[in-house]
Structures are given as C-alpha cells and as structure tokens.
Design a protein around this motif. Structure first.
Motif, PDB file in Angstrom:
ATOM      1  N   VAL A 191     -46.718  39.592  -6.148  1.00 56.14           N
ATOM      2  CA  VAL A 191     -46.854  41.043  -6.008  1.00 56.14           C
ATOM      3  C   VAL A 191     -47.236  41.633  -7.365  1.00 56.14           C
ATOM      4  O   VAL A 191     -48.084  42.503  -7.477  1.00 56.14           O
ATOM      5  N   ARG A 192     -46.574  41.097  -8.415  1.00 56.22           N
ATOM      6  CA  ARG A 192     -46.815  41.632  -9.755  1.00 56.22           C
ATOM      7  C   ARG A 192     -47.842  40.771 -10.476  1.00 56.22           C
ATOM      8  O   ARG A 192     -48.064  39.613 -10.139  1.00 56.22           O
ATOM      9  N   SER A 193     -48.419  41.368 -11.510  1.00 62.39           N
ATOM     10  CA  SER A 193     -49.443  40.643 -12.270  1.00 62.39           C
ATOM     11  C   SER A 193     -48.806  39.601 -13.184  1.00 62.39           C
ATOM     12  O   SER A 193     -49.416  38.600 -13.519  1.00 62.39           O
ATOM     13  N   LYS A 194     -47.555  39.821 -13.600  1.00 61.55           N
ATOM     14  CA  LYS A 194     -46.916  38.850 -14.497  1.00 61.55           C
ATOM     15  C   LYS A 194     -45.542  38.471 -13.961  1.00 61.55           C
ATOM     16  O   LYS A 194     -44.872  39.288 -13.304  1.00 61.55           O
ATOM     17  N   THR A 195     -45.141  37.247 -14.222  1.00 64.69           N
ATOM     18  CA  THR A 195     -43.826  36.795 -13.765  1.00 64.69           C
ATOM     19  C   THR A 195     -42.756  37.507 -14.591  1.00 64.69           C
ATOM     20  O   THR A 195     -42.829  37.505 -15.821  1.00 64.69           O
ATOM     21  N   PRO A 196     -41.763  38.121 -13.934  1.00 67.90           N
ATOM     22  CA  PRO A 196     -40.715  38.801 -14.706  1.00 67.90           C
ATOM     23  C   PRO A 196     -39.967  37.814 -15.606  1.00 67.90           C
ATOM     24  O   PRO A 196     -39.744  36.673 -15.221  1.00 67.90           O
ATOM     25  N   ALA A 197     -39.603  38.287 -16.777  1.00 64.71           N
ATOM     26  CA  ALA A 197     -38.805  37.471 -17.689  1.00 64.71           C
ATOM     27  C   ALA A 197     -37.328  37.720 -17.413  1.00 64.71           C
ATOM     28  O   ALA A 197     -36.932  38.804 -16.986  1.00 64.71           O
ATOM     29  N   ILE A 198     -36.519  36.697 -17.663  1.00 60.09           N
ATOM     30  CA  ILE A 198     -35.059  36.837 -17.582  1.00 60.09           C
ATOM     31  C   ILE A 198     -34.514  36.511 -18.972  1.00 60.09           C
ATOM     32  O   ILE A 198     -34.774  35.430 -19.504  1.00 60.09           O
ATOM     33  N   LEU A 199     -33.791  37.454 -19.546  1.00 62.32           N
ATOM     34  CA  LEU A 199     -33.238  37.243 -20.895  1.00 62.32           C
ATOM     35  C   LEU A 199     -31.710  37.273 -20.834  1.00 62.32           C
ATOM     36  O   LEU A 199     -31.121  38.230 -20.329  1.00 62.32           O
TER      37      LEU A 199
ATOM     38  N   ARG B 264     -36.966  37.059  -8.903  1.00 64.98           N
ATOM     39  CA  ARG B 264     -38.238  36.748  -9.555  1.00 64.98           C
ATOM     40  C   ARG B 264     -39.189  36.049  -8.583  1.00 64.98           C
ATOM     41  O   ARG B 264     -40.365  36.365  -8.500  1.00 64.98           O
ATOM     42  N   ARG B 265     -38.631  35.096  -7.803  1.00 67.07           N
ATOM     43  CA  ARG B 265     -39.483  34.378  -6.841  1.00 67.07           C
ATOM     44  C   ARG B 265     -39.988  35.296  -5.754  1.00 67.07           C
ATOM     45  O   ARG B 265     -41.146  35.213  -5.355  1.00 67.07           O
ATOM     46  N   SER B 266     -39.104  36.165  -5.260  1.00 65.08           N
ATOM     47  CA  SER B 266     -39.514  37.012  -4.134  1.00 65.08           C
ATOM     48  C   SER B 266     -40.567  38.023  -4.564  1.00 65.08           C
ATOM     49  O   SER B 266     -41.365  38.483  -3.759  1.00 65.08           O
ATOM     50  N   GLY B 267     -40.560  38.372  -5.853  1.00 66.99           N
ATOM     51  CA  GLY B 267     -41.564  39.326  -6.335  1.00 66.99           C
ATOM     52  C   GLY B 267     -42.847  38.658  -6.805  1.00 66.99           C
ATOM     53  O   GLY B 267     -43.845  39.329  -7.063  1.00 66.99           O
ATOM     54  N   ALA B 268     -42.842  37.321  -6.895  1.00 68.20           N
ATOM     55  CA  ALA B 268     -44.021  36.617  -7.429  1.00 68.20           C
ATOM     56  C   ALA B 268     -45.232  36.871  -6.550  1.00 68.20           C
ATOM     57  O   ALA B 268     -45.135  36.919  -5.325  1.00 68.20           O
TER      58      ALA B 268
ATOM     59  N   LEU C  65     -22.064  34.261 -15.045  1.00 64.73           N
ATOM     60  CA  LEU C  65     -23.424  34.195 -15.599  1.00 64.73           C
ATOM     61  C   LEU C  65     -24.343  33.437 -14.655  1.00 64.73           C
ATOM     62  O   LEU C  65     -25.459  33.869 -14.357  1.00 64.73           O
ATOM     63  N   GLU C  66     -23.865  32.297 -14.137  1.00 69.25           N
ATOM     64  CA  GLU C  66     -24.731  31.498 -13.274  1.00 69.25           C
ATOM     65  C   GLU C  66     -25.052  32.231 -11.972  1.00 69.25           C
ATOM     66  O   GLU C  66     -26.191  32.187 -11.501  1.00 69.25           O
ATOM     67  N   ALA C  67     -24.059  32.937 -11.435  1.00 72.73           N
ATOM     68  CA  ALA C  67     -24.319  33.704 -10.213  1.00 72.73           C
ATOM     69  C   ALA C  67     -25.429  34.724 -10.459  1.00 72.73           C
ATOM     70  O   ALA C  67     -26.319  34.921  -9.617  1.00 72.73           O
ATOM     71  N   MET C  68     -25.408  35.354 -11.619  1.00 73.73           N
ATOM     72  CA  MET C  68     -26.444  36.351 -11.926  1.00 73.73           C
ATOM     73  C   MET C  68     -27.798  35.699 -12.168  1.00 73.73           C
ATOM     74  O   MET C  68     -28.834  36.253 -11.807  1.00 73.73           O
ATOM     75  N   LEU C  69     -27.780  34.529 -12.781  1.00 77.93           N
ATOM     76  CA  LEU C  69     -29.049  33.812 -12.990  1.00 77.93           C
ATOM     77  C   LEU C  69     -29.662  33.415 -11.651  1.00 77.93           C
ATOM     78  O   LEU C  69     -30.876  33.496 -11.465  1.00 77.93           O
TER      79      LEU C  69
END
Ligand SMILES: *Cc1c(COP(=O)(O)O)cnc(C)c1O
Length: 409
Positions: free
Chosen positions: A182-190, A176-180, A165-169
């Motif tokens: 570029v996108r209008s909203k920060t991607p959510a991680i659930l 998420r950081r690398s795409g920040a 789980l931690e590796a995936m997080l």
C-alpha cells in the motif's frame, strides 16, 4: 493592543498553575551554587557534600579538561559563529568525533549541543508517521519527546519486560506486513531503550533485546548516557560489557556526565552519520556549541581511556561497594544497590522533599526526584557517587540516610 489587565490575568493564570504544582509537592526551584561542581559544593554560604551530580568520574573540574577548554578558547575563540553546515565546521568538533568513534569502536560519530538535541534530531530524522517506535516505559524525557515529535506510532513496553516487548514487535511486524504494497516504503520499527536507567540505576537486558530486534527485523537505539565511561573493558558502556555494541544501529550518549563536559553524541555507521548531517534538524538549524565544549569533551574521552581513567573508574566502583555494605548494615533500602546511581524510593512527594531538606541540614546535598522526572507516587532520593568522593563521605551519608529515613532506629 494588550491592556494591563490582560497582562495581569496572564500572570494570575500562571500563579494559579504554580499553586497547583505546590499543592502536589511538585514545586521546583533553582539552587544557586557558588563553587565548581565536585564532591563539595557551596550553597547559601554553606559547604555541602554533593551526591547529586552525574559527574561520575569527577572530571567536570579536572585540570586537564579545564586546560583543554582554555587552550581551545585561545586557539579557536569563544563562539562558533553559526551552524556547522553554514560557516564551516571548526576543527575541535572533527577531532572530538574522530576520538569518539575510536573510543566507541564505531565507524563514525556526530556530536550535538546536548543529549536532548541528540535524541530529538536523531529520532525525527530517522522515523516518520508510517513508522513504529517501541520504547521502554522508563526512557528519558528527550527520547519520549522525540518519539512524539516524529509522528511515528509509539508503543511503550513495561520496563525491561522482554515478553511485553516481543508482543509489541509481533504486532508491529504484522502491521508492517499488512500495510506492505500500500505504501511506497516499508515502515521501520525502532526499539528505544537506555542501557543504565537514569533515575533507577538498573540495566536493560541488551543481549536479549538485540536478539529480538534481529528476529523481527527492527532497528535498535540505545542511550548510554549513564554508562559511557563506566562500563566495559574499555569503559565504552554497557553494550561493550555485554558484547552487543556491533548489534546496535544507533548508539547514543552524552558528553556531560562521566565525560565531564557537555553535549550529546551518536555513534554508528558512516551512512547513519552522513544521513544525520543531512536530516537531523537539531543539528542543522542550531549554532554549533562553543569550541571549548568540544575540546573539553575530547579531553574527557582521552582521560577516560588513560590509566588515570581506569583508576578513577575503579575508585568509583569501590565506593559503590562500600556504600552498599554500609546501607545494608544500616537497613537503608536502596532499590538498585550496586551502581553509581542509587535510588531510595520513598513514594510520597512531600515526604521525599522533607527527607532532602533534613539531609541538607546535616550537610548532604541529595536531590528529591519527583514527577514529571519519575511517575507520581514514585518520588525518590537519588544518590550518585563519584570518583572524587571519599570512603568517609560515603560512610557518613549512609549513617545520615538511616537516621533520616528510619528515624526510630
Ligand atoms: C541526561 C540525559 C539525556 C540528556 O542529555 P543532556 O546532554 O543533559 O541534554 C539524555 N538521555 C539520558 C538517559 C540522560 O540521562
């Protein structure tokens, strides 16, 4: 225009597919029951001791729940008319949601027609294609379907494996950081998990998962379908037992298992519930359940919180202890031995079905759970205990299992 030939070839195609299902030992059929659900059910004119239902507290046929259903029919009628947003929202649903929020000690609650619709509506409302879902390998099919339908990137971690789980997080946080920007909203991680797993009966390490989700700025959704009414001081669920309820953004559960009725719920913040009313499609575009369903669930929640609820829960857990001792003594290998969900994993699909048939011949109804409910080659007998079983029922089952599974002993 359809010709008869094309209709026949449609059925022929389906017959071919069914034959393939049969050849793998995976064919299923409905077994008609001519009695209420309870510790004894009537199938094909025979009474069987029932170890198959999720009615853990024995409330599905309880007089208080039946009376609540009848009263609701008298007062609010048989049907609900339309979606709650279209024709007005009947009082029993509001009473139920207030009771649920009180029971779960959350700010607010929303109910759906089924647990399946709850998962589908909630996850698709909250996440979209730019977001990321990280889910335990053994989550229920409705959560998997919801994760796929919402279009988010789906990553599966090995069952209850915190390192995985931690590796995936870490990966998700990086993405998420690398795409920040570029996108209008920060991607959510659930993160999505169950608390007590439905087919394995083991528990998720919710404290450690909550710590990880805080460390990585993720959200957490926990499905307490098999824990609500059974775990914790107030029987709110495993999250209560582990002291993490207020660290879980989305607390999901069902009303059709220990609570004895039908439906699903989400408990959480007022903002979450308001948002779901506006965006959960399985809530918006679906006729409300019959008012009797809400009233029954309400009675179930009241009962769980009463002295009788405490006593029923105590009784179910005492039976689980008894069953554990009996199966230990007889050498029956139960994979998760100290719960109300007791899997005996036999592996082979056909062998498992045969074991189920032999148990039925001896008067016990125990389901053979196979793919696609569990992985191929991981077929199992899934025994569930309820407060309405007797010590004698449980002792007899242990004996029948030992004869069925270890016939030489
Ligand atoms: C049963 C179950 C559901 C679905 O709930 P229904 O009300 O039966 O649709 C969802 N999640 C889990 C873990 C379940 O066991």
């Amino acid at each position: 225009m359809f010709s008869c030939d094309s209709v026949n070839s449609f059925d022929e195609e389906l017959e071919r597919r069914l034959a393939a299902i049969r050849a793998q030992g995976l064919h299923r059929e409905l077994r008609r029951v001519d009695s209420p659900q309870g510790p004894r059910i009537r199938i094909s004119g025979r009474e069987l001791i029932n170890f198959s239902s999720n009615d853990y507290l024995g409330l599905a046929n309880h007089p208080a729940l039946k009376a609540a259903a009848v009263h609701a029919v008298d007062e609010f009628g048989a049907g609900a008319g339309a979606s709650r947003l279209v024709c007005g929202s009947l009082a029993p649903f509001h009473e139920l949601e207030a009771a649920l929020a009180g029971f779960k000690a959350s700010e607010a609650a929303l109910t759906f027609a089924t647990g399946y619709a709850t998962a589908l509506g909630t996850i698709t409302a909250l996440l979209g294609k730019d977001d990321i879902i990280i889910a335990d390998k053994l989550i229920h099919a409705c959560l998997v379907d919801a994760a796929k339908l919402c279009g988010a990137k789906l990553r599966i971690f090995a069952h209850n494996d915190l390192n995985d789980l931690e590796a995936m997080l870490k990966w998700a946080d990086q993405a998420r950081r690398s795409g920040a920007g570029v996108r209008s909203k920060t991607p959510a991680i659930l993160i999505v998990t169950e608390s007590v797993f439905s087919m394995d009966g083991d528990h998720a390490p919710l404290r450690e998962i909550a710590a990880l989700k805080e460390q990585y700025g993720a959200w957490l959704m926990v499905d307490e379908a098999h824990a609500t009414g059974l775990y914790g001081m107030n029987r709110r669920g495993l999250a209560e037992d582990l002291g993490v309820s207020d660290r879980i953004e989305i607390q999901m559960g069902t009303l059709g298992k220990a609570l004895g009725a039908s439906g699903g719920y989400v408990c959480g913040s007022r903002a979450l519930i308001d948002f779901l009313v506006n965006r959960a499609r399985s809530f918006i575009f679906s006729t409300a359940p019959v008012p009797a369903a809400a009233a029954t669930a309400m009675a179930g929640i009241q009962l769980v919180q009463s002295a009788e609820g405490a006593e029923r829960s105590r009784k179910a857990w005492a039976l689980a202890d008894r069953f554990e001792h009996a199966t230990d003594a007889l050498g029956v290998g139960v994979t998760a031995p100290n719960g109300l969900i007791l899997p005996i994993i036999l592996g082979d699909e056909t062998k498992t079905v045969e074991a189920g048939t032999r148990l039925r011949e001896q008067g016990f109804f125990v389901p053979a759970i196979r793919y696609p409910t569990v992985a191929r080659g991981a077929a199992r007998l899934r025994i569930t205990l309820t407060a309405n079983h007797s010590a004698d029922d449980v002792g007899k089952l242990a004996l029948a299992l030992s004869k069925t599974i270890n016939p030489q002993s």
